[in-house]
Scaffold this motif. Structure first.
Motif, PDB file in Angstrom:
ATOM      1  N   ASN A  36       0.834  -1.202   0.000  1.00 40.87           N
ATOM      2  CA  ASN A  36       0.000   0.000   0.000  1.00 40.87           C
ATOM      3  C   ASN A  36       0.869   1.252   0.000  1.00 40.87           C
ATOM      4  OD1 ASN A  36      -2.305  -1.631   0.200  1.00 40.87           O
ATOM      5  ND2 ASN A  36      -2.161  -1.682   2.438  1.00 40.87           N
ATOM      6  N   ILE A  37       0.232   2.399  -0.192  1.00 39.07           N
ATOM      7  CA  ILE A  37       0.923   3.681  -0.105  1.00 39.07           C
ATOM      8  C   ILE A  37       1.490   3.823   1.304  1.00 39.07           C
ATOM      9  CG2 ILE A  37       0.635   6.185  -0.181  1.00 39.07           C
ATOM     10  CD1 ILE A  37       0.511   4.870  -2.886  1.00 39.07           C
ATOM     11  N   PRO A  38       2.725   4.256   1.452  1.00 35.90           N
ATOM     12  CA  PRO A  38       3.335   4.365   2.784  1.00 35.90           C
ATOM     13  C   PRO A  38       2.499   5.192   3.753  1.00 35.90           C
ATOM     14  CG  PRO A  38       4.998   4.651   1.096  1.00 35.90           C
ATOM     15  CD  PRO A  38       3.682   4.584   0.380  1.00 35.90           C
ATOM     16  N   ASP A  39       2.386   4.710   4.987  1.00 38.49           N
ATOM     17  CA  ASP A  39       1.650   5.385   6.039  1.00 38.49           C
ATOM     18  C   ASP A  39       2.537   6.486   6.623  1.00 38.49           C
ATOM     19  OD1 ASP A  39       0.357   6.197   8.351  1.00 38.49           O
ATOM     20  OD2 ASP A  39      -0.389   4.197   8.833  1.00 38.49           O
ATOM     21  N   LEU A  40       2.189   7.740   6.347  1.00 37.43           N
ATOM     22  CA  LEU A  40       3.014   8.858   6.793  1.00 37.43           C
ATOM     23  C   LEU A  40       2.994   9.011   8.309  1.00 37.43           C
ATOM     24  CD1 LEU A  40       2.211  11.564   4.072  1.00 37.43           C
ATOM     25  CD2 LEU A  40       4.130   9.968   4.194  1.00 37.43           C
ATOM     26  N   THR A  41       1.927   8.539   8.954  1.00 37.06           N
ATOM     27  CA  THR A  41       1.861   8.615  10.414  1.00 37.06           C
ATOM     28  C   THR A  41       2.942   7.737  11.043  1.00 37.06           C
ATOM     29  OG1 THR A  41      -0.531   8.971  10.312  1.00 37.06           O
ATOM     30  CG2 THR A  41       0.382   8.319  12.438  1.00 37.06           C
ATOM     31  N   LEU A  42       3.097   6.517  10.525  1.00 37.50           N
ATOM     32  CA  LEU A  42       4.133   5.622  11.023  1.00 37.50           C
ATOM     33  C   LEU A  42       5.524   6.196  10.751  1.00 37.50           C
ATOM     34  CD1 LEU A  42       2.888   2.049  10.016  1.00 37.50           C
ATOM     35  CD2 LEU A  42       3.256   2.907  12.340  1.00 37.50           C
TER      36      LEU A  42
END
Length: 268
Positions: A232-238
């Motif tokens: 998936n598209i990278p999780d910017l929160t992580l």
């Protein structure tokens, strides 16, 4: 903003630091792998063997947390292991770096911080030619997206920041407390057990999760897995959580190192 010229003392100091760092990194790698058959690729062999072991023991039980895929569990265990191995190796080697070069520091005036940094840099090189190409290939196959491949850099930068901050603190404390390596072995074990390396984070009880969230490696591992395995598209929160913890730990380690540095020479 003023641009540093090549005659500026700060530029010359930075250039000297870089040259010294390059020499120390080369020395560290040559000493570490002198006479070794596989060289830096031992850093890749270890997580591969451990991944096979964890898969044989836990794969069938934990595969359901990874889309009922044993392969996904293999990849998850591998990403967790390369993170914890990098942290353990780089910080443990940096711990004694200042004391180990005490004789040199007593003869030549050198920037003391270059010694723990050189240990981290040597492990960065080792990772870059060992585990990272395989991780990059896994990411490209799963995501089919060059953006995900590029975003792998951010969790790894976070890992380097964490390790550098911890290394500054450890190398400074070891000057004063020579029993520190024995205590640090226990700390590394606690960090390893509290990191979702061979088990999924989802199985951790809610009462325990607040304590495990203090582990700076957890968001790094979860971010790497999300980018490389999910596709998936990278999780910017992580990614932001991992970067923030890295910056904070680096700042704390650097401040501690600078506060204690003036007392080093009396004890080396």
């Amino acid at each position: 903003m003023a641009i540093l010229s090549t005659d500026d003392p700060r530029w010359l100091q930075a250039q000297r630091y870089w040259e010294l760092l390059s020499v120390l990194v080369q020395r560290n790698l040559k000493v570490r792998y002198r006479g070794s058959f596989l060289g830096v690729y031992w850093s890749l062999l270890n997580p591969l063997i451990m991944t096979g072991l964890y898969t044989a023991i836990f794969g069938a039980n934990f595969a359901s947390y990874y889309g009922n895929s044993i392969l996904n569990y293999v990849l998850a265990a591998f990403t967790g292991l390369i993170v914890i191995n990098f942290f353990s190796a780089s910080t443990s080697q940096a711990l004694s770096s200042v004391v180990g070069n005490g004789a040199l520091l007593n003869k030549i005036r050198l920037p003391v911080s270059v010694f723990p940094v050189s240990m981290i840099a040597a492990n960065v090189f080792q990772f870059a030619v060992g585990a990272f190409p395989l991780l990059a290939l896994i990411t490209l196959i799963n995501s089919k997206n060059l953006f995900n491949l590029l975003m792998l850099i951010f969790p790894f930068v976070s890992l380097v920041l964490v390790c550098t901050g911890v290394s500054f603190l450890l190398s400074a404390l070891y000057v004063f407390f020579r029993d520190l390596p024995y205590f640090y072995e226990l700390v590394v074990f606690v960090i390893w057990v509290s990191s979702p390396v061979f088990y999924p984070a989802a199985i951790v009880p809610k009462q325990v999760k607040p304590f495990l969230s203090l582990n700076p490696l957890s968001p790094i591992i979860e971010s790497l897995r999300q980018i490389s395995i999910s596709g998936n598209i990278p999780d910017l929160t992580l990614i932001w959580g991992a970067m923030l913890s890295g910056i904070i730990i680096l700042a704390l380690g650097w401040v501690s190192f600078q506060m204690l540095r003036n007392q080093f020479m009396d004890l080396l």
